[in-house]
Design a protein around this motif. Structure first.
Motif, mmCIF file in Angstrom:
data_model
loop_
_atom_site.group_PDB
_atom_site.id
_atom_site.type_symbol
_atom_site.label_atom_id
_atom_site.label_comp_id
_atom_site.label_asym_id
_atom_site.label_seq_id
_atom_site.Cartn_x
_atom_site.Cartn_y
_atom_site.Cartn_z
ATOM 1 N N ALA A 3 -8.754 -30.666 48.284
ATOM 2 C CA ALA A 3 -8.843 -31.421 47.044
ATOM 3 C C ALA A 3 -9.179 -30.494 45.880
ATOM 4 C CB ALA A 3 -9.906 -32.506 47.163
ATOM 5 N N VAL A 4 -8.509 -30.702 44.755
ATOM 6 C CA VAL A 4 -8.763 -29.923 43.537
ATOM 7 C C VAL A 4 -9.173 -30.913 42.447
ATOM 8 C CG1 VAL A 4 -7.775 -28.364 41.823
ATOM 9 C CG2 VAL A 4 -7.026 -28.221 44.206
ATOM 10 N N ALA A 5 -10.262 -30.591 41.744
ATOM 11 C CA ALA A 5 -10.739 -31.479 40.674
ATOM 12 C C ALA A 5 -11.284 -30.647 39.524
ATOM 13 C CB ALA A 5 -11.819 -32.413 41.220
ATOM 14 N N ASP A 6 -11.519 -31.293 38.383
ATOM 15 C CA ASP A 6 -12.076 -30.559 37.242
ATOM 16 C C ASP A 6 -13.604 -30.554 37.314
ATOM 17 O OD1 ASP A 6 -13.193 -32.845 35.888
ATOM 18 O OD2 ASP A 6 -11.183 -33.349 35.186
ATOM 19 N N ARG A 7 -14.244 -29.803 36.412
ATOM 20 C CA ARG A 7 -15.704 -29.617 36.493
ATOM 21 C C ARG A 7 -16.506 -30.897 36.263
ATOM 22 N NH1 ARG A 7 -14.900 -25.682 32.385
ATOM 23 N NH2 ARG A 7 -15.769 -24.197 33.855
ATOM 24 N N GLY A 8 -15.867 -31.935 35.736
ATOM 25 C CA GLY A 8 -16.556 -33.210 35.556
ATOM 26 C C GLY A 8 -16.938 -33.869 36.869
ATOM 27 N N TYR A 9 -16.332 -33.409 37.972
ATOM 28 C CA TYR A 9 -16.616 -33.969 39.299
ATOM 29 C C TYR A 9 -17.645 -33.142 40.075
ATOM 30 C CZ TYR A 9 -12.657 -37.106 38.735
ATOM 31 O OH TYR A 9 -11.813 -38.093 38.285
ATOM 32 N N PHE A 10 -18.126 -32.049 39.490
ATOM 33 C CA PHE A 10 -19.035 -31.160 40.219
ATOM 34 C C PHE A 10 -20.371 -31.855 40.490
ATOM 35 C CE2 PHE A 10 -21.919 -27.801 41.240
ATOM 36 C CZ PHE A 10 -21.147 -26.855 41.870
ATOM 37 N N ASN A 11 -20.672 -32.023 41.779
ATOM 38 C CA ASN A 11 -21.903 -32.678 42.213
ATOM 39 C C ASN A 11 -22.154 -32.224 43.652
ATOM 40 O OD1 ASN A 11 -23.656 -34.613 43.479
ATOM 41 N ND2 ASN A 11 -23.249 -36.023 41.807
ATOM 42 N N SER A 12 -23.259 -31.526 43.886
ATOM 43 C CA SER A 12 -23.531 -30.938 45.209
ATOM 44 C C SER A 12 -23.463 -31.943 46.360
ATOM 45 C CB SER A 12 -24.881 -30.224 45.202
ATOM 46 O OG SER A 12 -24.875 -29.204 44.239
ATOM 47 N N PRO A 13 -24.147 -33.110 46.281
ATOM 48 C CA PRO A 13 -24.056 -34.073 47.390
ATOM 49 C C PRO A 13 -22.630 -34.561 47.640
ATOM 50 C CG PRO A 13 -25.897 -34.622 45.955
ATOM 51 C CD PRO A 13 -25.118 -33.552 45.263
ATOM 52 N N GLU A 14 -21.837 -34.698 46.573
ATOM 53 C CA GLU A 14 -20.443 -35.137 46.723
ATOM 54 C C GLU A 14 -19.616 -34.073 47.442
ATOM 55 O OE1 GLU A 14 -18.669 -38.123 45.413
ATOM 56 O OE2 GLU A 14 -20.741 -38.790 45.608
ATOM 57 N N ILE A 15 -19.859 -32.810 47.090
ATOM 58 C CA ILE A 15 -19.137 -31.698 47.728
ATOM 59 C C ILE A 15 -19.515 -31.631 49.207
ATOM 60 C CG2 ILE A 15 -18.859 -29.179 47.775
ATOM 61 C CD1 ILE A 15 -19.372 -29.308 44.673
ATOM 62 N N LEU A 16 -20.797 -31.819 49.515
ATOM 63 C CA LEU A 16 -21.262 -31.819 50.908
ATOM 64 C C LEU A 16 -20.623 -32.964 51.690
ATOM 65 C CD1 LEU A 16 -23.130 -30.708 53.126
ATOM 66 C CD2 LEU A 16 -24.937 -32.187 52.220
ATOM 67 N N ALA A 17 -20.550 -34.148 51.080
ATOM 68 C CA ALA A 17 -19.931 -35.308 51.739
ATOM 69 C C ALA A 17 -18.459 -35.031 52.041
ATOM 70 C CB ALA A 17 -20.068 -36.545 50.861
ATOM 71 N N GLY A 61 -14.261 -33.237 56.394
ATOM 72 C CA GLY A 61 -13.106 -32.373 56.643
ATOM 73 C C GLY A 61 -12.252 -32.149 55.408
ATOM 74 N N ILE A 62 -12.871 -32.251 54.241
ATOM 75 C CA ILE A 62 -12.159 -32.061 52.976
ATOM 76 C C ILE A 62 -12.685 -30.816 52.286
ATOM 77 C CG2 ILE A 62 -11.664 -33.077 50.709
ATOM 78 C CD1 ILE A 62 -12.281 -35.853 52.113
ATOM 79 N N THR A 63 -11.786 -29.863 52.021
ATOM 80 C CA THR A 63 -12.158 -28.641 51.312
ATOM 81 C C THR A 63 -11.951 -28.872 49.818
ATOM 82 O OG1 THR A 63 -11.414 -27.331 53.194
ATOM 83 C CG2 THR A 63 -11.728 -26.158 51.117
ATOM 84 N N VAL A 64 -13.001 -28.663 49.046
ATOM 85 C CA VAL A 64 -12.936 -28.950 47.610
ATOM 86 C C VAL A 64 -12.904 -27.662 46.793
ATOM 87 C CG1 VAL A 64 -14.121 -30.065 45.690
ATOM 88 C CG2 VAL A 64 -14.203 -31.090 47.944
ATOM 89 N N THR A 65 -12.036 -27.617 45.805
ATOM 90 C CA THR A 65 -11.996 -26.513 44.838
ATOM 91 C C THR A 65 -12.205 -27.108 43.454
ATOM 92 O OG1 THR A 65 -10.398 -25.317 46.214
ATOM 93 C CG2 THR A 65 -10.604 -24.621 43.913
ATOM 94 N N LEU A 66 -13.296 -26.691 42.801
ATOM 95 C CA LEU A 66 -13.540 -27.152 41.434
ATOM 96 C C LEU A 66 -14.515 -26.198 40.759
ATOM 97 C CD1 LEU A 66 -15.792 -30.359 41.393
ATOM 98 C CD2 LEU A 66 -15.654 -28.829 43.309
ATOM 99 N N PRO A 67 -14.397 -26.034 39.437
ATOM 100 C CA PRO A 67 -15.279 -25.102 38.724
ATOM 101 C C PRO A 67 -16.666 -25.690 38.525
ATOM 102 C CG PRO A 67 -13.773 -26.140 37.194
ATOM 103 C CD PRO A 67 -13.394 -26.650 38.551
ATOM 104 N N LYS A 68 -17.651 -24.792 38.473
ATOM 105 C CA LYS A 68 -19.020 -25.225 38.191
ATOM 106 C C LYS A 68 -19.129 -25.583 36.711
ATOM 107 C CE LYS A 68 -21.838 -22.801 41.601
ATOM 108 N NZ LYS A 68 -22.924 -21.820 41.786
ATOM 109 N N PRO A 69 -19.893 -26.618 36.396
ATOM 110 C CA PRO A 69 -20.087 -26.944 34.972
ATOM 111 C C PRO A 69 -21.021 -25.945 34.319
ATOM 112 C CG PRO A 69 -21.361 -28.439 36.357
ATOM 113 C CD PRO A 69 -20.566 -27.559 37.288
ATOM 114 N N LEU A 70 -20.791 -25.689 33.048
ATOM 115 C CA LEU A 70 -21.641 -24.767 32.297
ATOM 116 C C LEU A 70 -22.765 -25.575 31.659
ATOM 117 C CD1 LEU A 70 -18.725 -22.771 30.638
ATOM 118 C CD2 LEU A 70 -19.975 -22.156 32.710
ATOM 119 N N THR A 71 -23.797 -25.871 32.479
ATOM 120 C CA THR A 71 -24.864 -26.768 32.038
ATOM 121 C C THR A 71 -25.993 -26.056 31.314
ATOM 122 O OG1 THR A 71 -25.859 -26.548 34.222
ATOM 123 C CG2 THR A 71 -24.447 -28.450 33.860
#
Length: 199
Positions: free
Chosen positions: A111-125, A130-140
């Motif tokens: 799965a590829v998403a934009d930085r608006g979806y960056f959330n550690s628990p979501e990435i872990l889930a 069995g889903i590999t996620v590619t997305l940039p870290k937000p510049l917080t």
């Protein structure tokens, strides 16, 4: 005042206005009851399903929907979609990725998403499903805006378990703690006071 034709007209007009205002107050009282009875204490008079959603601006919002869409990158077809009343995409990644995986009937998924979806628990889930996620870290961090170096200016040195700062100093590992359910490893150096780049 002595009764005059003008005064009689004025009284009639004011009486009509008061009647209209009382009718309006009656309508508002009914709306208030409906609003207080709804689970989120909101009602929309134009679209009963739409809700007030917070947007990126402080204290701002919009009444509407947040539409989530998962698209197959090879054929550019919509695989699955969902309509939510959440103004943020932060908590939508795992749900949409799992739905897409189920529709495609595949064991694994990228799965590829934009930085608006960056959330550690979501990435872990996603990882656990069995889903590999590619997305940039937000510049917080506000470091750049404050004229300081940001996280991206520090290079991690895995063989030393340390970070190298822009001045070339090593930030050694100090301790681990937990905040908001996240494990944080702390690194720093004592060379900052005499740093040539401090200004």
């Amino acid at each position: 005042q002595e009764p005059t034709e003008a005064l009689a007209t004025k009284v009639t007009r004011l009486t009509e206005k008061l009647t209209k205002l009382k009718e309006e107050m009656g309508k508002l009282a009914v709306y208030e009851k409906q609003m207080l009875a709804s689970p989120d204490q909101q009602i929309s008079l134009t679209d009963p399903d739409s809700r007030s959603m917070a947007t990126s601006g402080r204290g701002s919002g919009v009444v509407g929907y947040n539409v989530q869409v998962a698209v197959d990158t090879e054929h550019h077809l919509i695989v699955t979609h969902e309509v939510t009343n959440s103004g943020s995409d932060r908590a939508q990644l795992a749900n949409m990725a799992k739905q897409a995986k189920a529709v495609l009937k595949t064991e694994t998924l990228e799965a590829v998403a934009d930085r608006g979806y960056f959330n550690s628990p979501e990435i872990l889930a996603c990882h656990e499903a069995g889903i590999t996620v590619t997305l940039p870290k937000p510049l917080t961090s506000g470091a750049k805006a404050d004229g300081r170096f940001g996280k991206q200016d520090f290079a991690y040195l895995p063989e030393e378990d340390a970070y190298r700062c822009p001045a070339g100093e090593r930030l050694s590992y100090r301790y681990t703690n937990e905040e908001d359910g996240k494990v944080l490893r702390r690194y720093w150096t004592t060379a900052c006071q005499s740093c040539s780049l401090k200004t």
